[in-house]
Design a protein around this motif. Sequence first.
Motif, PDB file in Angstrom:
ATOM      1  N   CYS A  79      48.998 -77.619   8.459  1.00  0.00           N
ATOM      2  CA  CYS A  79      47.664 -77.064   8.187  1.00  0.00           C
ATOM      3  C   CYS A  79      47.061 -77.782   6.972  1.00  0.00           C
ATOM      4  O   CYS A  79      46.879 -78.997   7.002  1.00  0.00           O
ATOM      5  CB  CYS A  79      47.779 -75.557   7.986  1.00  0.00           C
ATOM      6  SG  CYS A  79      46.217 -74.687   7.678  1.00  0.00           S
ATOM      7  N   TYR A  99      48.727 -80.394  12.730  1.00  0.00           N
ATOM      8  CA  TYR A  99      47.370 -79.817  12.777  1.00  0.00           C
ATOM      9  C   TYR A  99      46.699 -79.790  11.402  1.00  0.00           C
ATOM     10  O   TYR A  99      46.253 -78.750  10.922  1.00  0.00           O
ATOM     11  CB  TYR A  99      47.407 -78.415  13.396  1.00  0.00           C
ATOM     12  CG  TYR A  99      48.673 -77.604  13.146  1.00  0.00           C
ATOM     13  CD1 TYR A  99      48.900 -76.948  11.954  1.00  0.00           C
ATOM     14  CD2 TYR A  99      49.658 -77.525  14.139  1.00  0.00           C
ATOM     15  CE1 TYR A  99      50.055 -76.215  11.742  1.00  0.00           C
ATOM     16  CE2 TYR A  99      50.824 -76.797  13.931  1.00  0.00           C
ATOM     17  CZ  TYR A  99      51.011 -76.145  12.730  1.00  0.00           C
ATOM     18  OH  TYR A  99      52.163 -75.416  12.514  1.00  0.00           O
ATOM     19  N   TYR A 156      49.543 -81.493  17.472  1.00  0.00           N
ATOM     20  CA  TYR A 156      48.315 -80.720  17.528  1.00  0.00           C
ATOM     21  C   TYR A 156      48.377 -79.662  18.635  1.00  0.00           C
ATOM     22  O   TYR A 156      49.237 -79.718  19.505  1.00  0.00           O
ATOM     23  CB  TYR A 156      47.121 -81.655  17.738  1.00  0.00           C
ATOM     24  CG  TYR A 156      46.992 -82.671  16.631  1.00  0.00           C
ATOM     25  CD1 TYR A 156      46.382 -82.338  15.431  1.00  0.00           C
ATOM     26  CD2 TYR A 156      47.529 -83.951  16.776  1.00  0.00           C
ATOM     27  CE1 TYR A 156      46.285 -83.263  14.400  1.00  0.00           C
ATOM     28  CE2 TYR A 156      47.441 -84.881  15.749  1.00  0.00           C
ATOM     29  CZ  TYR A 156      46.817 -84.521  14.567  1.00  0.00           C
ATOM     30  OH  TYR A 156      46.732 -85.430  13.541  1.00  0.00           O
ATOM     31  N   ALA A 157      47.445 -78.715  18.560  1.00  0.00           N
ATOM     32  CA  ALA A 157      47.410 -77.598  19.500  1.00  0.00           C
ATOM     33  C   ALA A 157      46.141 -77.655  20.339  1.00  0.00           C
ATOM     34  O   ALA A 157      45.044 -77.867  19.800  1.00  0.00           O
ATOM     35  CB  ALA A 157      47.472 -76.274  18.747  1.00  0.00           C
ATOM     36  N   ASP A 187      43.381 -75.171  19.266  1.00  0.00           N
ATOM     37  CA  ASP A 187      43.121 -75.121  17.826  1.00  0.00           C
ATOM     38  C   ASP A 187      41.623 -75.105  17.558  1.00  0.00           C
ATOM     39  O   ASP A 187      40.902 -76.022  17.939  1.00  0.00           O
ATOM     40  CB  ASP A 187      43.765 -76.338  17.152  1.00  0.00           C
ATOM     41  CG  ASP A 187      43.926 -76.170  15.654  1.00  0.00           C
ATOM     42  OD1 ASP A 187      43.083 -75.501  15.033  1.00  0.00           O
ATOM     43  OD2 ASP A 187      44.905 -76.718  15.100  1.00  0.00           O
ATOM     44  N   THR A 194      41.476 -77.739  13.788  1.00  0.00           N
ATOM     45  CA  THR A 194      41.663 -79.148  14.134  1.00  0.00           C
ATOM     46  C   THR A 194      41.519 -79.262  15.644  1.00  0.00           C
ATOM     47  O   THR A 194      42.499 -79.261  16.385  1.00  0.00           O
ATOM     48  CB  THR A 194      43.045 -79.646  13.674  1.00  0.00           C
ATOM     49  OG1 THR A 194      43.246 -79.279  12.308  1.00  0.00           O
ATOM     50  CG2 THR A 194      43.151 -81.160  13.786  1.00  0.00           C
ATOM     51  N   THR A 195      40.287 -79.321  16.093  1.00  0.00           N
ATOM     52  CA  THR A 195      39.984 -79.260  17.519  1.00  0.00           C
ATOM     53  C   THR A 195      40.398 -80.549  18.227  1.00  0.00           C
ATOM     54  O   THR A 195      40.593 -81.598  17.582  1.00  0.00           O
ATOM     55  CB  THR A 195      38.478 -79.045  17.733  1.00  0.00           C
ATOM     56  OG1 THR A 195      37.779 -80.205  17.231  1.00  0.00           O
ATOM     57  CG2 THR A 195      37.987 -77.796  17.010  1.00  0.00           C
ATOM     58  N   THR A 248      49.703 -83.431  21.682  1.00  0.00           N
ATOM     59  CA  THR A 248      48.962 -82.175  21.732  1.00  0.00           C
ATOM     60  C   THR A 248      49.647 -81.261  22.743  1.00  0.00           C
ATOM     61  O   THR A 248      49.836 -81.639  23.903  1.00  0.00           O
ATOM     62  CB  THR A 248      47.502 -82.397  22.132  1.00  0.00           C
ATOM     63  OG1 THR A 248      46.854 -83.194  21.130  1.00  0.00           O
ATOM     64  CG2 THR A 248      46.763 -81.070  22.252  1.00  0.00           C
ATOM     65  N   ASP A 278      48.161 -72.749  19.846  1.00  0.00           N
ATOM     66  CA  ASP A 278      47.101 -72.547  18.861  1.00  0.00           C
ATOM     67  C   ASP A 278      47.543 -73.094  17.510  1.00  0.00           C
ATOM     68  O   ASP A 278      48.715 -73.416  17.295  1.00  0.00           O
ATOM     69  CB  ASP A 278      46.773 -71.054  18.753  1.00  0.00           C
ATOM     70  CG  ASP A 278      45.327 -70.808  18.350  1.00  0.00           C
ATOM     71  OD1 ASP A 278      44.726 -71.699  17.720  1.00  0.00           O
ATOM     72  OD2 ASP A 278      44.793 -69.721  18.663  1.00  0.00           O
ATOM     73  N   HIS A 279      46.595 -73.166  16.592  1.00  0.00           N
ATOM     74  CA  HIS A 279      46.856 -73.621  15.230  1.00  0.00           C
ATOM     75  C   HIS A 279      48.040 -72.849  14.637  1.00  0.00           C
ATOM     76  O   HIS A 279      48.139 -71.641  14.809  1.00  0.00           O
ATOM     77  CB  HIS A 279      45.598 -73.389  14.386  1.00  0.00           C
ATOM     78  CG  HIS A 279      45.666 -73.971  13.015  1.00  0.00           C
ATOM     79  ND1 HIS A 279      45.453 -75.307  12.764  1.00  0.00           N
ATOM     80  CD2 HIS A 279      45.922 -73.402  11.821  1.00  0.00           C
ATOM     81  CE1 HIS A 279      45.570 -75.532  11.469  1.00  0.00           C
ATOM     82  NE2 HIS A 279      45.853 -74.400  10.873  1.00  0.00           N
TER      83      HIS A 279
END
Length: 221
Positions: free
Chosen positions: A111, A134, A155-156, A159, A162-163, A185, A190-191
């Motif tokens: 994060c 992320y 990454y998620a 998210d 952090t899209t 990803t 999710d984040h």
Amino acid sequence: MGEMVEFAVNGTKTPGYLAKPASGSGPGVIVIQEWWGLVPHIKDIADRFAQAGYVALAPDLYHGKATTSPDEAGKMMMALQIGPAEKDLAGAVRYLQTVSKGTKVGVVGFCMGGALSLYAASKNADIGACVVYYGVHPNVKPDLAALHGPVLGFYAEKDGFTTPAVVKELDGELTRLGKSHEFHTYPDTDHAFFNDTRPVYDEHAAKDSWQRMLGFFHDKL
């Protein structure tokens, strides 16, 4: 397994959590906190690195402050001064070099810490490998052209911070700059999926990314 230590930063001391493997030495990894602070979850990650044979140091960038409140965490994150935080991270790298094997260290952040991980890797040639979970912080702008080592990113799909669009943009920029990187990803996550103290924890994504990260550090450090 670990212990609280202090390391020198510009004539002062910064606290951190240090975890060593049973052998007493190994490659070094800096673990950078989420916006909550140096909470038990981050210390547990350092302990897990130690169990895998690494010397792990989690610097306390909030200098003793921590919270479980999202509102308070957001305020502490926004109050964090990036310049002094980068100096804390540089001091952590120097300290870790004295207690670990090798001249290069790895860095991983989650994060807020993910953004700082990339930032530190762009500032410090002694960081030989960078892992980003992320990463997000509105005030952290890494100089991607100055990255000194390869990057591994997790990454998620869902998210909201952090899209996927942000990840795609970062991927494209690193590719344009010719920087070695590999992104993953995870679908339907999710984040903060790695944080097993949060409702969004995803066991498959957490375990898979952990093994990929260990392999990455094994190869690069």
